[in-house]
Design a protein around this motif. Structure first.
Motif, PDB file in Angstrom:
ATOM      1  N   ILE A  97     -11.797  25.925   8.131  1.00 48.58           N
ATOM      2  CA  ILE A  97     -12.610  25.658   6.946  1.00 48.58           C
ATOM      3  C   ILE A  97     -12.775  24.156   6.765  1.00 48.58           C
ATOM      4  O   ILE A  97     -11.857  23.380   7.016  1.00 48.58           O
ATOM      5  N   ARG A  98     -13.964  23.781   6.334  1.00 48.41           N
ATOM      6  CA  ARG A  98     -14.277  22.378   6.057  1.00 48.41           C
ATOM      7  C   ARG A  98     -13.667  22.021   4.713  1.00 48.41           C
ATOM      8  O   ARG A  98     -13.839  22.749   3.736  1.00 48.41           O
ATOM      9  N   ILE A  99     -12.936  20.906   4.635  1.00 44.58           N
ATOM     10  CA  ILE A  99     -12.299  20.498   3.375  1.00 44.58           C
ATOM     11  C   ILE A  99     -12.843  19.172   2.847  1.00 44.58           C
ATOM     12  O   ILE A  99     -12.527  18.781   1.733  1.00 44.58           O
ATOM     13  N   SER A 100     -13.643  18.485   3.673  1.00 45.73           N
ATOM     14  CA  SER A 100     -14.270  17.228   3.258  1.00 45.73           C
ATOM     15  C   SER A 100     -15.387  16.912   4.250  1.00 45.73           C
ATOM     16  O   SER A 100     -15.558  17.622   5.228  1.00 45.73           O
ATOM     17  N   LYS A 101     -16.100  15.839   3.993  1.00 49.93           N
ATOM     18  CA  LYS A 101     -17.150  15.439   4.933  1.00 49.93           C
ATOM     19  C   LYS A 101     -16.563  15.045   6.286  1.00 49.93           C
ATOM     20  O   LYS A 101     -17.259  15.031   7.286  1.00 49.93           O
ATOM     21  N   SER A 102     -15.278  14.754   6.308  1.00 49.26           N
ATOM     22  CA  SER A 102     -14.685  14.236   7.539  1.00 49.26           C
ATOM     23  C   SER A 102     -13.554  15.081   8.119  1.00 49.26           C
ATOM     24  O   SER A 102     -12.882  14.632   9.032  1.00 49.26           O
ATOM     25  N   ALA A 103     -13.343  16.320   7.611  1.00 47.18           N
ATOM     26  CA  ALA A 103     -12.219  17.095   8.140  1.00 47.18           C
ATOM     27  C   ALA A 103     -12.437  18.608   8.071  1.00 47.18           C
ATOM     28  O   ALA A 103     -13.015  19.127   7.119  1.00 47.18           O
ATOM     29  N   ILE A 105      -9.875  22.075   8.794  1.00 46.72           N
ATOM     30  CA  ILE A 105      -8.490  22.457   9.056  1.00 46.72           C
ATOM     31  C   ILE A 105      -8.400  23.918   9.475  1.00 46.72           C
ATOM     32  O   ILE A 105      -9.274  24.719   9.181  1.00 46.72           O
ATOM     33  N   ASN A 106      -7.315  24.232  10.158  1.00 48.22           N
ATOM     34  CA  ASN A 106      -6.990  25.604  10.519  1.00 48.22           C
ATOM     35  C   ASN A 106      -6.196  26.185   9.350  1.00 48.22           C
ATOM     36  O   ASN A 106      -5.091  25.733   9.058  1.00 48.22           O
ATOM     37  N   ILE A 107      -6.755  27.190   8.667  1.00 48.04           N
ATOM     38  CA  ILE A 107      -6.085  27.722   7.477  1.00 48.04           C
ATOM     39  C   ILE A 107      -4.767  28.410   7.811  1.00 48.04           C
ATOM     40  O   ILE A 107      -3.915  28.568   6.951  1.00 48.04           O
ATOM     41  N   ARG A 108      -4.572  28.774   9.054  1.00 49.36           N
ATOM     42  CA  ARG A 108      -3.310  29.402   9.467  1.00 49.36           C
ATOM     43  C   ARG A 108      -2.196  28.366   9.652  1.00 49.36           C
ATOM     44  O   ARG A 108      -1.047  28.722   9.876  1.00 49.36           O
ATOM     45  N   LYS A 109      -2.545  27.085   9.581  1.00 49.26           N
ATOM     46  CA  LYS A 109      -1.559  26.012   9.764  1.00 49.26           C
ATOM     47  C   LYS A 109      -1.234  25.301   8.456  1.00 49.26           C
ATOM     48  O   LYS A 109      -0.652  24.227   8.456  1.00 49.26           O
ATOM     49  N   ILE A 110      -1.604  25.907   7.312  1.00 51.78           N
ATOM     50  CA  ILE A 110      -1.320  25.302   6.007  1.00 51.78           C
ATOM     51  C   ILE A 110       0.136  25.562   5.638  1.00 51.78           C
ATOM     52  O   ILE A 110       0.608  26.688   5.689  1.00 51.78           O
ATOM     53  N   LYS A 111       0.805  24.488   5.259  1.00 44.45           N
ATOM     54  CA  LYS A 111       2.191  24.594   4.788  1.00 44.45           C
ATOM     55  C   LYS A 111       2.191  24.822   3.277  1.00 44.45           C
ATOM     56  O   LYS A 111       2.798  25.750   2.790  1.00 44.45           O
ATOM     57  N   HIS A 112       1.486  23.935   2.531  1.00 42.55           N
ATOM     58  CA  HIS A 112       1.325  24.110   1.091  1.00 42.55           C
ATOM     59  C   HIS A 112       0.145  23.289   0.595  1.00 42.55           C
ATOM     60  O   HIS A 112      -0.351  22.395   1.273  1.00 42.55           O
ATOM     61  N   ILE A 113      -0.286  23.620  -0.637  1.00 39.29           N
ATOM     62  CA  ILE A 113      -1.431  22.966  -1.272  1.00 39.29           C
ATOM     63  C   ILE A 113      -0.983  22.516  -2.656  1.00 39.29           C
ATOM     64  O   ILE A 113      -0.251  23.233  -3.332  1.00 39.29           O
ATOM     65  N   GLY A 119      -9.629  15.739  -9.611  1.00 36.69           N
ATOM     66  CA  GLY A 119     -10.236  16.975  -9.140  1.00 36.69           C
ATOM     67  C   GLY A 119     -10.067  17.293  -7.668  1.00 36.69           C
ATOM     68  O   GLY A 119     -10.614  18.269  -7.188  1.00 36.69           O
ATOM     69  N   THR A 120      -9.329  16.482  -6.956  1.00 39.59           N
ATOM     70  CA  THR A 120      -9.100  16.775  -5.541  1.00 39.59           C
ATOM     71  C   THR A 120      -7.831  17.599  -5.383  1.00 39.59           C
ATOM     72  O   THR A 120      -7.072  17.778  -6.321  1.00 39.59           O
ATOM     73  N   MET A 121      -7.637  18.092  -4.203  1.00 38.12           N
ATOM     74  CA  MET A 121      -6.407  18.815  -3.865  1.00 38.12           C
ATOM     75  C   MET A 121      -5.902  18.227  -2.555  1.00 38.12           C
ATOM     76  O   MET A 121      -6.681  17.712  -1.761  1.00 38.12           O
ATOM     77  N   GLU A 122      -4.609  18.309  -2.354  1.00 31.67           N
ATOM     78  CA  GLU A 122      -4.035  17.835  -1.098  1.00 31.67           C
ATOM     79  C   GLU A 122      -3.391  19.014  -0.389  1.00 31.67           C
ATOM     80  O   GLU A 122      -2.706  19.820  -1.010  1.00 31.67           O
ATOM     81  N   VAL A 123      -3.646  19.115   0.885  1.00 28.37           N
ATOM     82  CA  VAL A 123      -3.064  20.176   1.686  1.00 28.37           C
ATOM     83  C   VAL A 123      -2.128  19.550   2.712  1.00 28.37           C
ATOM     84  O   VAL A 123      -2.451  18.532   3.314  1.00 28.37           O
ATOM     85  N   GLY A 128       3.633  18.158   9.174  1.00 29.20           N
ATOM     86  CA  GLY A 128       3.581  17.092   8.182  1.00 29.20           C
ATOM     87  C   GLY A 128       2.246  16.395   8.028  1.00 29.20           C
ATOM     88  O   GLY A 128       2.150  15.406   7.306  1.00 29.20           O
ATOM     89  N   ILE A 129       1.207  16.878   8.652  1.00 29.27           N
ATOM     90  CA  ILE A 129      -0.119  16.264   8.533  1.00 29.27           C
ATOM     91  C   ILE A 129      -0.666  16.583   7.142  1.00 29.27           C
ATOM     92  O   ILE A 129      -0.654  17.731   6.707  1.00 29.27           O
ATOM     93  N   LYS A 130      -1.152  15.554   6.424  1.00 28.07           N
ATOM     94  CA  LYS A 130      -1.705  15.740   5.080  1.00 28.07           C
ATOM     95  C   LYS A 130      -3.178  15.379   5.086  1.00 28.07           C
ATOM     96  O   LYS A 130      -3.578  14.382   5.680  1.00 28.07           O
ATOM     97  N   GLU A 131      -3.979  16.194   4.382  1.00 30.86           N
ATOM     98  CA  GLU A 131      -5.414  15.956   4.242  1.00 30.86           C
ATOM     99  C   GLU A 131      -5.810  16.223   2.798  1.00 30.86           C
ATOM    100  O   GLU A 131      -5.162  17.011   2.103  1.00 30.86           O
ATOM    101  N   VAL A 132      -6.891  15.597   2.355  1.00 33.91           N
ATOM    102  CA  VAL A 132      -7.398  15.766   0.997  1.00 33.91           C
ATOM    103  C   VAL A 132      -8.571  16.743   1.014  1.00 33.91           C
ATOM    104  O   VAL A 132      -9.465  16.632   1.842  1.00 33.91           O
TER     105      VAL A 132
END
Length: 147
Positions: A97-103, A105-113, A119-123, A128-132
């Motif tokens: 799934i697209r989470i920003s204009k520049s990223a 992510i594989n939703i099966r690799k999410i640790k936590h949100i 209004g943003t969220m961090e995943v 340990g990779i973090k994205e907004v």
């Protein structure tokens, strides 16, 4: 080439009709693409001047870093990708799934949100990779995960 799309809620299974005078290589390629809808997409990426065939299940995130599009796998290895992000988004399938204009992510690799300011969220992804997750993509992300 003329293309028609008809959306019908009563349609149980999508189907495609092609009307043509002869079978051309472009039409054959379109047929192959449509028939391989359920096949796993293999992505090529470069690391240490070598080209690797990437299994989508091993991909954690694909994002831009400066002028490069990079991919990180579960081993946190950095690969360079030579395709545009929008093309990868369309080809990688339901686990991404697209989470920003520049990223993406594989939703099966999410640790936590977690919710962040403005209004943003961090995943946080595995390894340990973090994205907004930006505001423009937050609604679609929440719907997709049922959050």
């Amino acid at each position: 080439m003329r293309v028609e799309l008809k959306i019908d809620a009563k349609c149980e299974e999508p189907y495609v009709e092609i009307h043509t005078a002869k079978l051309t290589p472009n039409i054959q390629a379109a047929i192959s693409l449509l028939q391989s809808e359920n096949d796993t997409y293999i992505l090529t990426a470069q690391h240490d001047n070598k080209t690797y065939m990437m299994d989508p299940e091993t991909i954690v995130v694909i994002c831009t870093e400066g002028r490069e599009l990079v991919l990180y796998d579960v081993a946190k290895t950095r690969y360079i990708v030579n395709k545009p992000l929008y093309e990868l988004e369309a080809q990688l399938g339901k686990d991404f799934i697209r989470i920003s204009k520049s990223a993406i992510i594989n939703i099966r690799k999410i640790k936590h949100i977690e919710a962040a300011f403005n209004g943003t969220m961090e995943v946080e992804l595995v390894m340990g990779i973090k994205e907004v997750i930006t505001r423009n993509y937050r609604k679609k992300f929440k719907e997709r995960l049922g959050v």
